[in-house]
Design a protein around this motif. Structure first.
Motif, mmCIF file in Angstrom:
data_model
loop_
_atom_site.group_PDB
_atom_site.id
_atom_site.type_symbol
_atom_site.label_atom_id
_atom_site.label_comp_id
_atom_site.label_asym_id
_atom_site.label_seq_id
_atom_site.Cartn_x
_atom_site.Cartn_y
_atom_site.Cartn_z
ATOM 1 N N ALA A 193 1.957 16.997 31.767
ATOM 2 C CA ALA A 193 1.131 18.198 31.755
ATOM 3 C C ALA A 193 1.390 18.987 30.482
ATOM 4 C CB ALA A 193 1.442 19.058 32.969
ATOM 5 N N ALA A 194 0.387 19.764 30.065
ATOM 6 C CA ALA A 194 0.480 20.529 28.825
ATOM 7 C C ALA A 194 0.043 21.966 29.043
ATOM 8 C CB ALA A 194 -0.392 19.887 27.742
ATOM 9 N N THR A 195 0.690 22.856 28.289
ATOM 10 C CA THR A 195 0.275 24.252 28.277
ATOM 11 C C THR A 195 0.446 24.821 26.873
ATOM 12 O OG1 THR A 195 0.613 26.438 29.246
ATOM 13 C CG2 THR A 195 2.570 25.086 28.976
ATOM 14 N N ASP A 196 -0.492 25.663 26.475
ATOM 15 C CA ASP A 196 -0.351 26.372 25.194
ATOM 16 C C ASP A 196 -0.252 27.873 25.424
ATOM 17 O OD1 ASP A 196 -3.859 26.264 24.076
ATOM 18 O OD2 ASP A 196 -2.929 26.993 25.902
ATOM 19 N N ARG A 197 -0.080 28.280 26.701
ATOM 20 C CA ARG A 197 -0.029 29.715 27.000
ATOM 21 C C ARG A 197 1.231 30.117 27.765
ATOM 22 N NH1 ARG A 197 -1.541 30.396 32.369
ATOM 23 N NH2 ARG A 197 -2.470 28.527 33.334
ATOM 24 N N ALA A 198 1.856 29.182 28.443
ATOM 25 C CA ALA A 198 3.037 29.493 29.245
ATOM 26 C C ALA A 198 4.295 29.083 28.484
ATOM 27 C CB ALA A 198 2.977 28.770 30.584
ATOM 28 N N SER B 140 8.567 26.938 31.923
ATOM 29 C CA SER B 140 7.849 27.191 33.160
ATOM 30 C C SER B 140 7.919 25.979 34.073
ATOM 31 C CB SER B 140 6.381 27.528 32.877
ATOM 32 O OG SER B 140 5.659 27.587 34.096
ATOM 33 N N ARG B 141 8.239 26.233 35.339
ATOM 34 C CA ARG B 141 8.298 25.166 36.348
ATOM 35 C C ARG B 141 7.140 25.279 37.315
ATOM 36 N NH1 ARG B 141 14.313 23.833 37.140
ATOM 37 N NH2 ARG B 141 15.316 24.814 35.332
ATOM 38 N N THR B 142 6.180 26.106 36.961
ATOM 39 C CA THR B 142 5.069 26.409 37.859
ATOM 40 C C THR B 142 3.866 25.537 37.561
ATOM 41 O OG1 THR B 142 5.830 28.701 37.996
ATOM 42 C CG2 THR B 142 3.572 28.252 38.714
ATOM 43 N N PHE B 143 3.427 24.838 38.563
ATOM 44 C CA PHE B 143 2.278 23.938 38.456
ATOM 45 C C PHE B 143 1.078 24.634 37.820
ATOM 46 C CE2 PHE B 143 -0.475 20.573 39.921
ATOM 47 C CZ PHE B 143 -1.664 21.211 40.269
ATOM 48 N N ALA B 144 0.797 25.844 38.247
ATOM 49 C CA ALA B 144 -0.416 26.542 37.817
ATOM 50 C C ALA B 144 -0.376 26.983 36.353
ATOM 51 C CB ALA B 144 -0.663 27.754 38.703
ATOM 52 N N ASP B 145 0.797 26.959 35.727
ATOM 53 C CA ASP B 145 0.906 27.356 34.321
ATOM 54 C C ASP B 145 0.429 26.284 33.361
ATOM 55 O OD1 ASP B 145 3.931 29.418 34.493
ATOM 56 O OD2 ASP B 145 1.811 29.904 34.773
ATOM 57 N N TYR B 146 0.247 25.081 33.863
ATOM 58 C CA TYR B 146 -0.139 23.958 33.014
ATOM 59 C C TYR B 146 -1.624 23.681 33.187
ATOM 60 C CZ TYR B 146 4.786 23.347 32.160
ATOM 61 O OH TYR B 146 6.082 23.556 31.777
ATOM 62 N N ASP B 147 -2.330 23.642 32.062
ATOM 63 C CA ASP B 147 -3.783 23.556 32.091
ATOM 64 C C ASP B 147 -4.333 22.140 31.981
ATOM 65 O OD1 ASP B 147 -3.402 26.363 30.027
ATOM 66 O OD2 ASP B 147 -4.126 26.444 32.087
ATOM 67 N N SER B 148 -3.566 21.260 31.379
ATOM 68 C CA SER B 148 -4.053 19.897 31.159
ATOM 69 C C SER B 148 -3.117 18.919 31.857
ATOM 70 C CB SER B 148 -4.115 19.589 29.664
ATOM 71 O OG SER B 148 -4.994 20.485 29.009
ATOM 72 N N TRP B 149 -3.720 17.982 32.555
ATOM 73 C CA TRP B 149 -2.965 16.973 33.300
ATOM 74 C C TRP B 149 -3.550 15.608 33.039
ATOM 75 C CZ3 TRP B 149 1.141 18.207 36.579
ATOM 76 C CH2 TRP B 149 1.351 19.563 36.804
ATOM 77 N N GLY B 150 -2.680 14.619 32.995
ATOM 78 C CA GLY B 150 -3.156 13.256 32.915
ATOM 79 C C GLY B 150 -3.072 12.584 34.269
ATOM 80 N N ALA C 240 0.335 17.145 19.787
ATOM 81 C CA ALA C 240 1.412 17.415 20.738
ATOM 82 C C ALA C 240 2.255 18.614 20.326
ATOM 83 C CB ALA C 240 2.296 16.182 20.888
ATOM 84 N N SER C 241 2.390 18.813 19.016
ATOM 85 C CA SER C 241 3.238 19.902 18.525
ATOM 86 C C SER C 241 2.666 21.285 18.826
ATOM 87 C CB SER C 241 3.463 19.756 17.019
ATOM 88 O OG SER C 241 2.225 19.790 16.331
ATOM 89 N N SER C 242 1.438 21.330 19.330
ATOM 90 C CA SER C 242 0.817 22.610 19.679
ATOM 91 C C SER C 242 1.051 23.001 21.133
ATOM 92 C CB SER C 242 -0.696 22.545 19.433
ATOM 93 O OG SER C 242 -0.982 22.330 18.069
ATOM 94 N N TYR C 243 1.701 22.130 21.888
ATOM 95 C CA TYR C 243 1.822 22.329 23.326
ATOM 96 C C TYR C 243 3.263 22.224 23.810
ATOM 97 C CZ TYR C 243 -3.205 21.640 23.257
ATOM 98 O OH TYR C 243 -4.549 21.766 22.997
ATOM 99 N N ASN C 244 3.568 23.047 24.786
ATOM 100 C CA ASN C 244 4.746 22.808 25.609
ATOM 101 C C ASN C 244 4.331 21.763 26.637
ATOM 102 O OD1 ASN C 244 6.348 24.774 24.290
ATOM 103 N ND2 ASN C 244 5.412 26.389 25.543
ATOM 104 N N LEU C 245 5.158 20.740 26.794
ATOM 105 C CA LEU C 245 4.797 19.589 27.614
ATOM 106 C C LEU C 245 5.819 19.364 28.714
ATOM 107 C CD1 LEU C 245 3.799 17.356 24.599
ATOM 108 C CD2 LEU C 245 2.222 18.250 26.306
ATOM 109 N N ALA C 246 5.357 18.867 29.840
ATOM 110 C CA ALA C 246 6.245 18.720 30.992
ATOM 111 C C ALA C 246 5.914 17.468 31.785
ATOM 112 C CB ALA C 246 6.125 19.938 31.901
ATOM 113 N N TRP C 247 6.879 17.070 32.584
ATOM 114 C CA TRP C 247 6.695 16.041 33.592
ATOM 115 C C TRP C 247 6.841 16.689 34.968
ATOM 116 C CZ3 TRP C 247 5.038 11.202 32.637
ATOM 117 C CH2 TRP C 247 5.191 10.691 31.340
ATOM 118 N N PHE C 248 5.915 16.350 35.860
ATOM 119 C CA PHE C 248 6.000 16.695 37.267
ATOM 120 C C PHE C 248 5.950 15.385 38.046
ATOM 121 C CE2 PHE C 248 5.282 21.353 37.711
ATOM 122 C CZ PHE C 248 5.077 21.668 36.378
#
Length: 124
Positions: free
Chosen positions: A96-101, A105-115, A28-36
Motif C-alpha cells: 500500500a502507498a500513501t503520500d499524505r500520511a 501510520s498503521r491505519t488501513f484508511a491512511d493508505y490510498d493505493s493498494w495492489g 516509489a520515492s514519492s510515497y511512504n509504502l507499507a505491507w499489510f
C-alpha cells in the motif's frame, strides 16, 4: 500509482520467503509504502512500513526481528523479507502507498493505493 505484489507461495514453518511490490504510474520515492496482511476470517492488519527517504521503518510487534522491509527506489520496488515463518503468518499480503500520511501510520484508511495481494502459506 499502481502497485503489484508478487512472490508469495508455500513454505514450511521456520523457512523464508521474500515478496516484492512493483510501483508504477509514479515514483516509489514519492510515497511512504507499507505491507499489510489479511488472514482468512480476520481483519487486514499492518505488518511494516518504510519512509519515502532516510530508510526509516516500522514493524508490527508480531513480526519484529523476523521480517525486514526494504525499498529500491531506483527499481521502483519494495520488498518484504520474511524469515522464521510461522503458520500464523499465513495470509494474503498487500502493499500500500500513501503520500499524505506519515510513514509510521498503521491505519488501513491512511493508505490510498493498494495492489492485489499475494498469498503466503506457511505449513506446520
Amino acid at each position: 500509482v499502481q502497485l503489484q505484489a508478487s512472490g508469495g507461495g508455500l513454505v514450511q514453518s521456520g523457512g523464508s520467503l521474500r515478496v516484492s511490490c512493483a510501483v508504477s504510474g509514479g515514483t516509489a520515492s514519492s510515497y511512504n509504502l507499507a505491507w499489510f496482511r489479511q488472514a482468512p476470517g480476520k481483519e487486514r492488519e499492518f505488518v511494516a512500513s518504510t519512509r519515502k527517504s532516510l530508510g526509516l521503518t516500522v514493524y508490527a510487534q508480531s513480526v519484529k526481528g523476523r521480517f525486514t522491509i526494504s525499498r529500491d527506489n531506483a527499481k521502483n520496488t519494495i520488498y518484504l523479507q520474511m524469515d522464521s515463518l510461522k503458520p500464523e503468518d499465513t495470509a494474503v499480503y498487500y502493499c500500500a502507498a500513501t503520500d499524505r500520511a506519515p510513514y509510521n501510520s498503521r491505519t488501513f484508511a491512511d493508505y490510498d493505493s493498494w495492489g492485489p495481494g499475494t498469498l503466503v502459506t506457511v505449513s506446520s
